[in-house]
Design a protein around this motif. Structure first.
Motif, mmCIF file in Angstrom:
data_model
loop_
_atom_site.group_PDB
_atom_site.id
_atom_site.type_symbol
_atom_site.label_atom_id
_atom_site.label_comp_id
_atom_site.label_asym_id
_atom_site.label_seq_id
_atom_site.Cartn_x
_atom_site.Cartn_y
_atom_site.Cartn_z
ATOM 1 N N ARG A 9 11.613 -2.768 23.173
ATOM 2 C CA ARG A 9 11.298 -2.571 21.751
ATOM 3 C C ARG A 9 9.788 -2.523 21.580
ATOM 4 N NH1 ARG A 9 13.672 -7.018 18.272
ATOM 5 N NH2 ARG A 9 11.801 -8.158 18.937
ATOM 6 N N HIS A 10 9.312 -1.453 20.983
ATOM 7 C CA HIS A 10 7.891 -1.274 20.732
ATOM 8 C C HIS A 10 7.529 -1.867 19.369
ATOM 9 C CE1 HIS A 10 7.117 1.620 24.072
ATOM 10 N NE2 HIS A 10 8.419 1.844 23.928
ATOM 11 N N PRO A 11 6.266 -2.208 19.147
ATOM 12 C CA PRO A 11 5.850 -2.661 17.816
ATOM 13 C C PRO A 11 5.993 -1.524 16.802
ATOM 14 C CG PRO A 11 3.945 -2.340 19.241
ATOM 15 C CD PRO A 11 5.151 -2.233 20.109
ATOM 16 N N VAL A 12 6.370 -1.870 15.579
ATOM 17 C CA VAL A 12 6.650 -0.861 14.556
ATOM 18 C C VAL A 12 5.396 -0.546 13.753
ATOM 19 C CG1 VAL A 12 9.056 -1.576 14.363
ATOM 20 C CG2 VAL A 12 7.344 -2.595 12.848
ATOM 21 N N ASN A 13 5.407 0.603 13.085
ATOM 22 C CA ASN A 13 4.368 0.915 12.105
ATOM 23 C C ASN A 13 4.629 0.098 10.842
ATOM 24 O OD1 ASN A 13 3.305 2.817 13.864
ATOM 25 N ND2 ASN A 13 4.541 4.476 12.999
ATOM 26 N N TYR A 71 -2.628 -0.852 16.863
ATOM 27 C CA TYR A 71 -2.464 -1.894 17.876
ATOM 28 C C TYR A 71 -1.518 -1.413 18.966
ATOM 29 C CZ TYR A 71 -4.523 -5.056 14.426
ATOM 30 O OH TYR A 71 -5.367 -5.664 13.519
ATOM 31 N N SER A 72 -1.812 -1.842 20.201
ATOM 32 C CA SER A 72 -0.927 -1.585 21.329
ATOM 33 C C SER A 72 -0.948 -2.814 22.230
ATOM 34 C CB SER A 72 -1.376 -0.347 22.118
ATOM 35 O OG SER A 72 -0.523 -0.119 23.235
ATOM 36 N N CYS A 73 0.109 -2.965 23.017
ATOM 37 C CA CYS A 73 0.198 -4.135 23.893
ATOM 38 C C CYS A 73 0.435 -3.686 25.336
ATOM 39 C CB CYS A 73 1.335 -5.057 23.445
ATOM 40 S SG CYS A 73 1.457 -6.588 24.402
ATOM 41 N N HIS A 89 0.752 1.716 14.012
ATOM 42 C CA HIS A 89 -0.205 2.032 12.947
ATOM 43 C C HIS A 89 0.064 1.102 11.759
ATOM 44 C CE1 HIS A 89 -3.037 4.408 10.666
ATOM 45 N NE2 HIS A 89 -2.131 4.625 9.724
ATOM 46 N N VAL A 90 -0.879 0.245 11.469
ATOM 47 C CA VAL A 90 -0.758 -0.689 10.341
ATOM 48 C C VAL A 90 -1.670 -0.194 9.221
ATOM 49 C CG1 VAL A 90 -0.992 -3.065 9.565
ATOM 50 C CG2 VAL A 90 -0.254 -2.585 11.906
ATOM 51 N N LEU A 91 -1.032 0.306 8.162
ATOM 52 C CA LEU A 91 -1.762 0.890 7.037
ATOM 53 C C LEU A 91 -1.972 -0.161 5.957
ATOM 54 C CD1 LEU A 91 -2.900 3.485 5.702
ATOM 55 C CD2 LEU A 91 -0.607 3.896 4.794
ATOM 56 N N ALA A 92 -3.229 -0.370 5.572
ATOM 57 C CA ALA A 92 -3.566 -1.343 4.522
ATOM 58 C C ALA A 92 -3.857 -0.602 3.229
ATOM 59 C CB ALA A 92 -4.772 -2.168 4.950
ATOM 60 N N LEU A 93 -3.121 -0.940 2.158
ATOM 61 C CA LEU A 93 -3.279 -0.273 0.866
ATOM 62 C C LEU A 93 -3.883 -1.228 -0.150
ATOM 63 C CD1 LEU A 93 0.098 1.693 0.592
ATOM 64 C CD2 LEU A 93 -2.108 2.512 1.432
ATOM 65 N N ASP A 94 -4.981 -0.794 -0.748
ATOM 66 C CA ASP A 94 -5.635 -1.600 -1.780
ATOM 67 C C ASP A 94 -5.139 -1.148 -3.146
ATOM 68 O OD1 ASP A 94 -7.231 -3.333 -3.137
ATOM 69 O OD2 ASP A 94 -9.105 -2.240 -2.786
ATOM 70 N N ILE A 95 -3.869 -1.429 -3.417
ATOM 71 C CA ILE A 95 -3.249 -1.052 -4.691
ATOM 72 C C ILE A 95 -2.492 -2.253 -5.247
ATOM 73 C CG2 ILE A 95 -3.038 1.398 -4.143
ATOM 74 C CD1 ILE A 95 -0.200 0.943 -3.292
ATOM 75 N N ASP A 96 -2.045 -2.106 -6.480
ATOM 76 C CA ASP A 96 -1.379 -3.201 -7.181
ATOM 77 C C ASP A 96 -0.123 -3.639 -6.422
ATOM 78 O OD1 ASP A 96 -0.597 -5.032 -9.082
ATOM 79 O OD2 ASP A 96 0.423 -3.536 -10.324
ATOM 80 N N GLN A 136 7.245 0.917 8.510
ATOM 81 C CA GLN A 136 6.792 1.860 7.498
ATOM 82 C C GLN A 136 7.948 2.765 7.086
ATOM 83 O OE1 GLN A 136 3.457 4.185 8.738
ATOM 84 N NE2 GLN A 136 3.019 4.971 6.700
ATOM 85 N N PRO A 137 8.208 2.880 5.781
ATOM 86 C CA PRO A 137 9.380 3.657 5.337
ATOM 87 C C PRO A 137 9.168 5.163 5.443
ATOM 88 C CG PRO A 137 8.165 2.804 3.454
ATOM 89 C CD PRO A 137 7.502 2.229 4.665
#
Length: 646
Positions: A9-13, A71-73, A89-96, A136-137
Motif C-alpha cells: 500500500r502506497h501513501p495516498v494523495n 512525500y515518498s518513502c 501529493h499533499v495539497l494545502a488549501l487556504d480556504i474557509d 484526495q477525492p
C-alpha cells in the motif's frame, strides 16, 4: 534484488486545510526487518531538491500541513534491497474550513460550491467545486443530470459558452470513504434580442428533462427491422445535447416495455419535460395505437401489446410541463376496410403533443440508402430537433419534409395532435430552483441506470498487462473492449479474446447487418477483434462476468509454444441490468428485413442509387370489428379524453 520487497500500500494523495494534521502510511512486505525513510522536496538556492525528512523512519508519517508538498518513502531490508513508494501529493488549501466536522476522518467535504451565472453567448463559463479529502477525492461534473465527459477536475471551463451550455450544473465528489454532491448552479445564457419570428427562448423553462427511447427490431414471430438501431442511437445523442436524461433500450418484451414505461414515469414530476419515442412495428385499433414487443405472438392482440394512450395517461398523471410522444411505427387498422376510428377526447391537461410518423390506416417506412438505415420520420425529426422552436413547429417542418420525399409521397404523411397551450420548445433550458430535492433523486436514479463499470488493468503471470474498458451504445447494450498495454521480451504475438458469463446475445452480428451498424460499432474502437457487444442487459438475473483470455507465443530453443492465460472480471449488474426490467425472453429469429417487406423502390433525383423502403406495419392482425359494446381485456383504463386536440 529489488523484487524481494513488495509495496502493498502506497501513501495516498490528500487535500486538506492549512495546519491540518495528516498521517501518511506505507505498508510493505519483505524478508527480515524492514527500515523506512521518508523524503520530501526542499527549496535550496531557489531549486527544489529531494531531501530526507529528519526523524521520519517509521511506516507512518504524521505531518502538520503548512504548504503543498510531496512525500515518498524508501523501504529497505538487511540484504541491501530497497523500494520507493509512489509520490504522495499533499495539497494545502487556504480556504474557509468552518463547515468541516470536528471529527472529520477524511471523507469528501465540499468547501467551495459552484455559483450560478448569467452569461452572454460566447463568454467564458467557469465553475469551481473544491473539496477536502484524504485520500484526495475525484470530481465528476453533471449538466441537467447528465455526466459531462472529460469534466473530471475541480474546475469546469467552457471557453465560448452557447445556449447548449445553459442548465443546472452539479458536481459529484467521491472517494473510497464516500460521496458528496455540490449545490446546484444554474447557468443562464442570455440571448440577444430575437427576430420577430422567433419566440424568446427564455420564456419557458423545465425543472428537468427525461426521455425514454425504445427500438424493437429482432422480432421472434414477425419480420425484423433494421433502422431502429441507428434511429434510437442518433436521436438519443441529440436529446442529450438538449439536456435530456436519456434511457435508450433495444428489443424489449411486453413485460420489459411495461416496466420501462413505469420506471420512466416515476421520474416525471411537475415542471418536467417528458419525451417517449418508439421505433418498431405497430398498429391501430378502435382509435388506440399499439406498440408491438419483440415477443408478441402471431397474430397480434391488444392484450400482448403496449397501448400508447395508456403511456400518455401515465405521463399526464405526473402533471409534466410538457409531454411528447413520438411514434415511428405503422397505424394500419386491425380490420381492412373498416370505418375510420373515432378518437375519444383526452383529459384537457394541456402541453401534450403526439407526433405520428404516419396517418390512420397507413404504413410508416424505413429505407436503406447506400447502407444507411433509417425511418423516414426519424430521419427528418433528427434534422430539425435542435431548432429553438415550439415543439409543434418542429414537427410541422418534419411533416413538410416527409411530404416532399419521393420515396413515400402519397404513402406516408405525418400526423400531429396536441393540446399545447404554451410555446414550449425541447430546447428550453432547465432551472431546478425550488426542485433540487426532486432533481437529485432523479439524478441518482438515472445515474444508477447508466452506470458503467470502471476501467480495469489486469496483470498476467507471464508479465503482460491488459486494459479492459467499457462503453454504452444503449442503456441495455454494454461494449467491452480490451487492449494490451504491456508485454515482456519473451512474450510475443499477443492477442486478446473476450467472452461473458452468462453469455449475452449480440444482436449486431450476423447476416444482413448494414454498413451503419459497422460505423456505429467500430467507429470508436481501434481493435474490433478485442471488442464484444453484450445486448439485452435487462435480462440479467445475476452478476455479469467478463472472461479475458490472453493468447501469446513463447520462443523456446527449437520451437514456438502457444500459450493461454485467463482472468475473470466481475462487473456486477451494469447499466439498466439493476433496474428490474428483466423477464424471460424468447430468442428472436434472425430476419433479414430486406427479404419480406413491401418495397417502395425509386431513384433519387441526385443520382442513380436505388433506395428501398420497408414497412413497419403489423403482420397477422385478427379480423375483428372496430366497434364494440364491451371493453377488451386490458383496455378498461384506455378511455381517455382527446379534447382540444388539433
Amino acid at each position: 534484488m529489488i523484487g524481494e520487497i513488495d509495496i502493498v500500500r502506497h501513501p495516498v494523495n490528500a487535500c486538506v486545510p492549512l495546519r491540518h494534521k495528516v498521517v501518511l502510511s506505507v505498508w510493505a512486505k519483505g524478508r527480515g526487518k524492514l527500515h523506512y525513510q521518508w523524503f520530501n522536496y526542499v527549496l535550496k538556492d531557489g531549486k527544489k531538491e529531494v531531501c530526507e525528512v529528519p526523524g521520519a523512519t517509521q511506516p507512518n508519517l504524521t505531518i502538520r500541513v503548512t504548504e503543498t508538498q510531496n512525500y515518498s518513502c524508501r523501504v529497505n531490508d538487511i540484504y541491501s534491497n530497497c523500494r520507493f513508494t509512489k509520490w504522495s501529493h499533499v495539497l494545502a488549501l487556504d480556504i474557509d474550513k468552518s463547515g468541516l466536522p470536528p471529527e472529520w476522518r477524511g471523507e469528501p467535504h465540499i468547501a467551495v460550491h459552484p455559483k450560478p451565472q448569467t452569461l452572454r453567448p460566447g463568454a467564458k463559463l467557469t465553475l469551481r467545486c473544491t473539496a477536502f479529502g484524504v485520500p484526495q477525492p475525484k470530481y465528476q461534473w453533471y449538466r441537467n443530470g447528465t455526466p459531462l465527459r472529460q469534466c473530471t477536475g475541480e474546475m469546469l471551463q467552457v471557453m465560448q459558452a452557447g445556449v447548449q451550455d445553459a442548465g443546472t450544473y452539479l458536481c459529484a465528489v467521491t472517494s473510497v470513504l464516500g460521496e458528496s454532491w455540490s449545490d446546484p448552479a444554474d447557468v443562464d445564457i442570455q440571448l440577444t434580442r430575437p427576430s420577430i419570428e422567433v419566440t424568446p427562448a427564455a420564456a419557458f423553462t423545465a425543472t428537468d428533462k427525461v426521455a425514454l427511447l425504445i427500438g424493437n427490431l429482432n422480432y421472434a414471430h414477425h419480420p425484423g427491422l433494421t433502422a431502429p438501431v441507428m434511429d434510437v442511437h442518433e436521436l438519443g445523442l441529440l436529446l442529450q445535447q438538449l439536456g435530456f436524461k436519456v434511457l435508450s433500450l433495444l428489443d424489449l418484451t411486453a413485460e420489459q416495455m411495461s416496466a420501462a414505461v413505469h420506471n420512466f414515469t416515476q421520474l416525471l414530476d411537475t415542471g418536467v419535460y417528458g419525451l417517449f419515442y418508439y421505433a418498431g412495428h405497430g398498429f391501430e385499433r378502435a382509435g388506440r395505437n399499439y406498440l408491438v414487443p419483440v415477443d408478441a405472438p402471431q397474430p397480434y392482440h391488444t392484450s400482448t401489446c403496449v397501448c400508447v394512450q395508456r403511456v400518455m395517461g401515465k405521463m399526464q398523471e405526473k402533471r409534466t410541463a410538457l409531454s411528447v410522444i413520438l411514434l415511428d411505427a405503422c397505424r394500419k387498422w386491425s380490420k381492412e376496410g373498416g370505418t375510420p376510428s373515432v378518437i375519444q377526447p383526452l383529459r384537457p391537461t394541456g402541453n401534450t403533443v403526439y407526433g405520428y410518423a404516419t396517418s390512420e390506416d397507413a404504413e410508416a417506412f424505413e429505407v436503406q440508402d447506400l447502407g444507411k438505415s433509417t425511418g423516414i420520420f426519424t430521419k427528418y425529426l433528427n434534422k430539425h430537433l435542435l431548432l429553438p422552436e415550439k415543439v409543434t413547429h418542429v414537427l410541422e417542418r418534419v411533416s413538410e419534409d416527409v411530404d416532399k420525399d419521393l420515396l413515400v409521397k402519397g404513402k406516408q404523411a405525418v400526423e400531429i395532435r396536441h393540446s399545447l397551450k404554451e410555446a414550449r420548445s425541447l430546447t428550453d433550458p432547465v432551472h431546478s430552483a425550488g426542485h433540487t430535492r426532486e432533481l437529485r433523486l432523479r439524478e441518482v436514479s438515472w445515474r444508477h441506470a447508466n452506470e458503467l463499470p470502471q476501467k480495469k488493468c489486469l496483470k498476467y503471470p507471464c508479465g503482460a498487462e491488459v486494459e479492459v474498458g467499457f462503453s454504452a451504445l444503449f442503456s441495455n447494450v454494454l461494449v467491452v473492449f480490451a487492449s494490451i498495454k504491456r508485454s515482456q521480451p519473451h512474450v510475443v504475438d499477443c492477442t486478446v479474446a473476450l467472452s461473458s458469463a452468462p453469455a449475452m446475445e449480440d444482436i449486431f452480428s450476423g447476416h444482413g447487418r448494414s454498413e451503419d451498424f459497422d460505423s456505429l460499432l467500430f467507429g470508436q474502437f481501434i481493435e474490433p477483434g478485442c471488442t464484444i457487444w453484450l445486448c439485452g442487459l435487462q435480462t440479467l438475473e445475476e452478476p455479469l462476468f467478463i472472461r479475458v483470455d490472453l493468447h501469446y507465443s513463447v520462443h523456446e530453443s527449437e520451437s514456438v509454444r502457444r500459450c493461454t492465460q485467463s482472468q475473470k472480471l466481475n462487473v456486477g449488474k451494469p447499466l439498466v441490468a439493476s433496474c428490474g426490467l428483466r423477464n424471460k425472453t424468447v430468442s428472436p429469429k434472425h430476419h433479414n428485413a430486406q427479404a419480406y417487406n413491401a418495397n417502395v423502390s425509386q431513384e433519387r433525383n441526385q443520382g442513380p442509387s436505388t433506395v428501398q423502403g420497408f414497412s413497419r406495419k403489423a403482420e397477422g392482425l385478427p379480423h375483428v370489428t372496430v366497434g364494440r359494446n364491451t371493453p377488451e381485456e386490458h383496455d378498461e383504463e384506455d378511455t381517455l379524453n382527446f379534447i382540444h386536440l388539433k
